[in-house]
Motif scaffolding. Structure first.
Motif, PDB file in Angstrom:
ATOM      1  N   SER A 153       0.841  -1.199   0.000  1.00  0.00           N
ATOM      2  CA  SER A 153       0.000   0.000   0.000  1.00  0.00           C
ATOM      3  C   SER A 153       0.874   1.247   0.000  1.00  0.00           C
ATOM      4  O   SER A 153       2.076   1.191   0.294  1.00  0.00           O
ATOM      5  CB  SER A 153      -0.919  -0.006   1.226  1.00  0.00           C
ATOM      6  N   GLN A 154       0.258   2.374  -0.291  1.00  0.00           N
ATOM      7  CA  GLN A 154       1.000   3.634  -0.262  1.00  0.00           C
ATOM      8  C   GLN A 154       1.539   3.920   1.136  1.00  0.00           C
ATOM      9  O   GLN A 154       2.642   4.461   1.278  1.00  0.00           O
ATOM     10  CB  GLN A 154       0.074   4.780  -0.706  1.00  0.00           C
ATOM     11  N   ALA A 155       0.762   3.575   2.172  1.00  0.00           N
ATOM     12  CA  ALA A 155       1.225   3.791   3.544  1.00  0.00           C
ATOM     13  C   ALA A 155       2.490   2.995   3.828  1.00  0.00           C
ATOM     14  O   ALA A 155       3.402   3.472   4.522  1.00  0.00           O
ATOM     15  CB  ALA A 155       0.121   3.422   4.534  1.00  0.00           C
ATOM     16  N   PHE A 156       2.570   1.770   3.292  1.00  0.00           N
ATOM     17  CA  PHE A 156       3.776   0.953   3.460  1.00  0.00           C
ATOM     18  C   PHE A 156       4.960   1.622   2.773  1.00  0.00           C
ATOM     19  O   PHE A 156       6.058   1.720   3.350  1.00  0.00           O
ATOM     20  CB  PHE A 156       3.530  -0.434   2.887  1.00  0.00           C
ATOM     21  N   ALA A 157       4.748   2.070   1.543  1.00  0.00           N
ATOM     22  CA  ALA A 157       5.834   2.706   0.797  1.00  0.00           C
ATOM     23  C   ALA A 157       6.298   3.981   1.493  1.00  0.00           C
ATOM     24  O   ALA A 157       7.505   4.262   1.555  1.00  0.00           O
ATOM     25  CB  ALA A 157       5.377   2.999  -0.634  1.00  0.00           C
ATOM     26  N   ARG A 158       5.367   4.760   2.011  1.00  0.00           N
ATOM     27  CA  ARG A 158       5.744   6.004   2.691  1.00  0.00           C
ATOM     28  C   ARG A 158       6.529   5.723   3.966  1.00  0.00           C
ATOM     29  O   ARG A 158       7.457   6.469   4.302  1.00  0.00           O
ATOM     30  CB  ARG A 158       4.496   6.825   3.033  1.00  0.00           C
ATOM     31  N   ARG A 159       6.159   4.670   4.688  1.00  0.00           N
ATOM     32  CA  ARG A 159       6.821   4.404   5.966  1.00  0.00           C
ATOM     33  C   ARG A 159       8.214   3.810   5.786  1.00  0.00           C
ATOM     34  O   ARG A 159       9.165   4.227   6.467  1.00  0.00           O
ATOM     35  CB  ARG A 159       5.980   3.461   6.810  1.00  0.00           C
ATOM     36  N   TYR A 160       8.364   2.857   4.872  1.00  0.00           N
ATOM     37  CA  TYR A 160       9.617   2.102   4.799  1.00  0.00           C
ATOM     38  C   TYR A 160      10.523   2.515   3.644  1.00  0.00           C
ATOM     39  O   TYR A 160      11.737   2.274   3.708  1.00  0.00           O
ATOM     40  CB  TYR A 160       9.304   0.607   4.728  1.00  0.00           C
ATOM     41  N   TRP A 161       9.958   3.060   2.585  1.00  0.00           N
ATOM     42  CA  TRP A 161      10.787   3.523   1.475  1.00  0.00           C
ATOM     43  C   TRP A 161      10.323   4.912   1.039  1.00  0.00           C
ATOM     44  O   TRP A 161       9.847   5.108  -0.083  1.00  0.00           O
ATOM     45  CB  TRP A 161      10.700   2.545   0.293  1.00  0.00           C
ATOM     46  N   PRO A 162      10.432   5.911   1.909  1.00  0.00           N
ATOM     47  CA  PRO A 162       9.875   7.239   1.593  1.00  0.00           C
ATOM     48  C   PRO A 162      10.564   7.938   0.427  1.00  0.00           C
ATOM     49  O   PRO A 162       9.930   8.694  -0.297  1.00  0.00           O
ATOM     50  CB  PRO A 162      10.072   8.015   2.903  1.00  0.00           C
ATOM     51  N   ASN A 163      11.842   7.699   0.251  1.00  0.00           N
ATOM     52  CA  ASN A 163      12.587   8.388  -0.807  1.00  0.00           C
ATOM     53  C   ASN A 163      13.196   7.401  -1.791  1.00  0.00           C
ATOM     54  O   ASN A 163      14.199   7.703  -2.436  1.00  0.00           O
ATOM     55  CB  ASN A 163      13.683   9.262  -0.189  1.00  0.00           C
ATOM     56  N   GLU A 164      12.586   6.224  -1.893  1.00  0.00           N
ATOM     57  CA  GLU A 164      13.114   5.192  -2.780  1.00  0.00           C
ATOM     58  C   GLU A 164      12.004   4.645  -3.664  1.00  0.00           C
ATOM     59  O   GLU A 164      10.820   4.806  -3.357  1.00  0.00           O
ATOM     60  CB  GLU A 164      13.727   4.046  -1.969  1.00  0.00           C
ATOM     61  N   ASP A 165      12.425   4.001  -4.730  1.00  0.00           N
ATOM     62  CA  ASP A 165      11.480   3.310  -5.607  1.00  0.00           C
ATOM     63  C   ASP A 165      11.238   1.918  -5.024  1.00  0.00           C
ATOM     64  O   ASP A 165      12.161   1.088  -4.971  1.00  0.00           O
ATOM     65  CB  ASP A 165      12.047   3.206  -7.014  1.00  0.00           C
ATOM     66  N   PRO A 166      10.011   1.627  -4.561  1.00  0.00           N
ATOM     67  CA  PRO A 166       9.783   0.320  -3.919  1.00  0.00           C
ATOM     68  C   PRO A 166       9.731  -0.850  -4.886  1.00  0.00           C
ATOM     69  O   PRO A 166       9.858  -2.005  -4.463  1.00  0.00           O
ATOM     70  CB  PRO A 166       8.426   0.512  -3.224  1.00  0.00           C
ATOM     71  N   LEU A 167       9.525  -0.588  -6.170  1.00  0.00           N
ATOM     72  CA  LEU A 167       9.412  -1.682  -7.132  1.00  0.00           C
ATOM     73  C   LEU A 167      10.733  -2.452  -7.198  1.00  0.00           C
ATOM     74  O   LEU A 167      11.810  -1.864  -7.339  1.00  0.00           O
ATOM     75  CB  LEU A 167       9.049  -1.150  -8.514  1.00  0.00           C
ATOM     76  N   GLY A 168      10.622  -3.753  -7.094  1.00  0.00           N
ATOM     77  CA  GLY A 168      11.810  -4.601  -7.118  1.00  0.00           C
ATOM     78  C   GLY A 168      12.396  -4.878  -5.748  1.00  0.00           C
ATOM     79  O   GLY A 168      13.290  -5.722  -5.621  1.00  0.00           O
ATOM     80  N   LYS A 169      11.904  -4.203  -4.724  1.00  0.00           N
ATOM     81  CA  LYS A 169      12.378  -4.463  -3.372  1.00  0.00           C
ATOM     82  C   LYS A 169      11.927  -5.844  -2.915  1.00  0.00           C
ATOM     83  O   LYS A 169      10.973  -6.413  -3.447  1.00  0.00           O
ATOM     84  CB  LYS A 169      11.860  -3.404  -2.401  1.00  0.00           C
ATOM     85  N   GLN A 170      12.617  -6.374  -1.904  1.00  0.00           N
ATOM     86  CA  GLN A 170      12.307  -7.710  -1.413  1.00  0.00           C
ATOM     87  C   GLN A 170      11.866  -7.652   0.043  1.00  0.00           C
ATOM     88  O   GLN A 170      12.372  -6.850   0.835  1.00  0.00           O
ATOM     89  CB  GLN A 170      13.532  -8.617  -1.547  1.00  0.00           C
ATOM     90  N   LEU A 171      10.909  -8.507   0.373  1.00  0.00           N
ATOM     91  CA  LEU A 171      10.370  -8.589   1.733  1.00  0.00           C
ATOM     92  C   LEU A 171      10.415 -10.035   2.198  1.00  0.00           C
ATOM     93  O   LEU A 171      10.396 -10.966   1.381  1.00  0.00           O
ATOM     94  CB  LEU A 171       8.912  -8.114   1.774  1.00  0.00           C
ATOM     95  N   GLN A 172      10.455 -10.203   3.507  1.00  0.00           N
ATOM     96  CA  GLN A 172      10.359 -11.537   4.085  1.00  0.00           C
ATOM     97  C   GLN A 172       9.414 -11.448   5.278  1.00  0.00           C
ATOM     98  O   GLN A 172       9.689 -10.781   6.270  1.00  0.00           O
ATOM     99  CB  GLN A 172      11.734 -12.047   4.504  1.00  0.00           C
ATOM    100  N   ILE A 173       8.229 -12.083   5.130  1.00  0.00           N
ATOM    101  CA  ILE A 173       7.220 -12.051   6.190  1.00  0.00           C
ATOM    102  C   ILE A 173       6.820 -13.493   6.482  1.00  0.00           C
ATOM    103  O   ILE A 173       5.653 -13.861   6.461  1.00  0.00           O
ATOM    104  CB  ILE A 173       5.992 -11.200   5.792  1.00  0.00           C
ATOM    105  N   GLY A 174       7.801 -14.335   6.735  1.00  0.00           N
ATOM    106  CA  GLY A 174       7.539 -15.747   6.940  1.00  0.00           C
ATOM    107  C   GLY A 174       6.802 -16.060   8.218  1.00  0.00           C
ATOM    108  O   GLY A 174       6.225 -17.140   8.363  1.00  0.00           O
TER     109      GLY A 174
END
Length: 299
Positions: A58-79
């Motif tokens: 969501s936009q809220a996720f992008a604003r909180r964790y990648w505010p000045n970065e392009d989130p596309l292509g980033k990797q997450l681990q929520i196992g």
């Protein structure tokens, strides 16, 4: 396996840690709910169990964790949500939702594809957008669900019903405040009428003299209404100052409008002016009908 282990070790050592809501959805969910795609793409048929696991944020996720970065292509681990330690690859950013209430700030959300993470969905909802009467569609869906499994528990609700239910407490509060506000306005009108009637009766001799000296009846009407509006505007000014001082309390009960909204204050003042006109009209009419000879003889 070795490459996955290295990626997990890198993620564990990253400062980009935090929490977010975890949702499982399919490709058509966002179109059905009209959640807009902001960047990237939505889930596709090519996102299968053996392909890299895709994630939407969501936009809220992008604003909180990648505010000045392009989130596309980033990797997450929520196992920890489903026991699947495979990495999620961010393929798109979608609009925020307010499923915790209209007055709650949007939460950061990670969406995963049901066909890639089926173990994360212990229960699920089917979203249907269609045309026609909602009751007819609900009856048809209930028949189909029973035909598939008569013992499967089902619950059908329209989005309008869900939103309305979430506003029940706030609606009750607003109705009660509206009742109290209407009662206060009625009391204010009665009080203003009493004050203006008393002032008019006390100025009967003055009104008679003014009319004997050539004042017109409409001059008396304007004089009484002007005095009435002066009282109302003074009270409105004091009320606005008091309400501005209570904006913190009022703000917790509002959604989609600021506690210092100019149009709202203008509307309130307009209602007060109209109420004052009604409350002052009868005393003003009496002032118009004063007979100068009777008023002078009364003195």
């Amino acid at each position: 396996m070795e490459a996955l282990s290295k990626q997990l070790d890198a993620l564990r050592g990253s400062s980009k840690t935090g929490d977010a809501d975890f949702r499982v959805s399919s490709s058509g969910y966002f179109e059905a709910m009209r959640i807009p795609l902001i960047r990237g793409r939505l889930f596709q048929e090519a996102d299968g169990p053996d392909s890299p696991h895709a994630a939407l944020i969501s936009q809220a996720f992008a604003r909180r964790y990648w505010p000045n970065e392009d989130p596309l292509g980033k990797q997450l681990q929520i196992g920890n949500m489903d026991g699947d330690l495979r990495l999620l690859h961010v393929v798109g950013v979608v609009g925020d939702i307010r499923d915790e209430g209209l007055d709650a700030e949007p939460r950061p959300i990670v969406y995963v594809n049901y066909f890639q993470r089926p173990a994360a969905a212990s229960q699920f909802s089917i979203v249907l957008r269609g045309r026609g009467d909602a009751a007819t569609l609900t009856a048809a869906m209930r028949r189909e669900a029973r035909a598939l499994n008569p013992e499967m528990p089902t619950k059908f609700q329209t989005v309008r019903e869900i939103v309305s239910a979430s506003l029940d407490n706030r609606r009750f509060s607003m109705v009660m405040l509206g009742v109290f506000a209407a009662s206060a306005l009625a009391l204010a009108m009665v009080g203003l009428y009493g004050v203006m009637a008393y002032i008019t009766s006390e100025r009967t001799h003055e009104i008679g003299i003014r009319m004997a000296l050539g004042a017109q009846r409409f001059d008396m009407l304007r004089m009484i209404l002007r005095q009435s509006f002066a009282l109302v505007l003074a009270g409105a000014a004091l009320g606005i100052l008091a309400s501005i001082g209570l904006t913190r309390l009022i703000g917790t009960m509002l959604y989609g409008v600021r506690a210092t909204d100019v149009l709202t204050y203008a509307g309130v003042v307009g209602v007060l002016v109209v109420a004052a006109a009604f409350a002052s009209y009868i005393p003003a009419r009496r002032a118009m009908k004063v007979d100068p000879m009777v008023a002078l003889r009364y003195e």
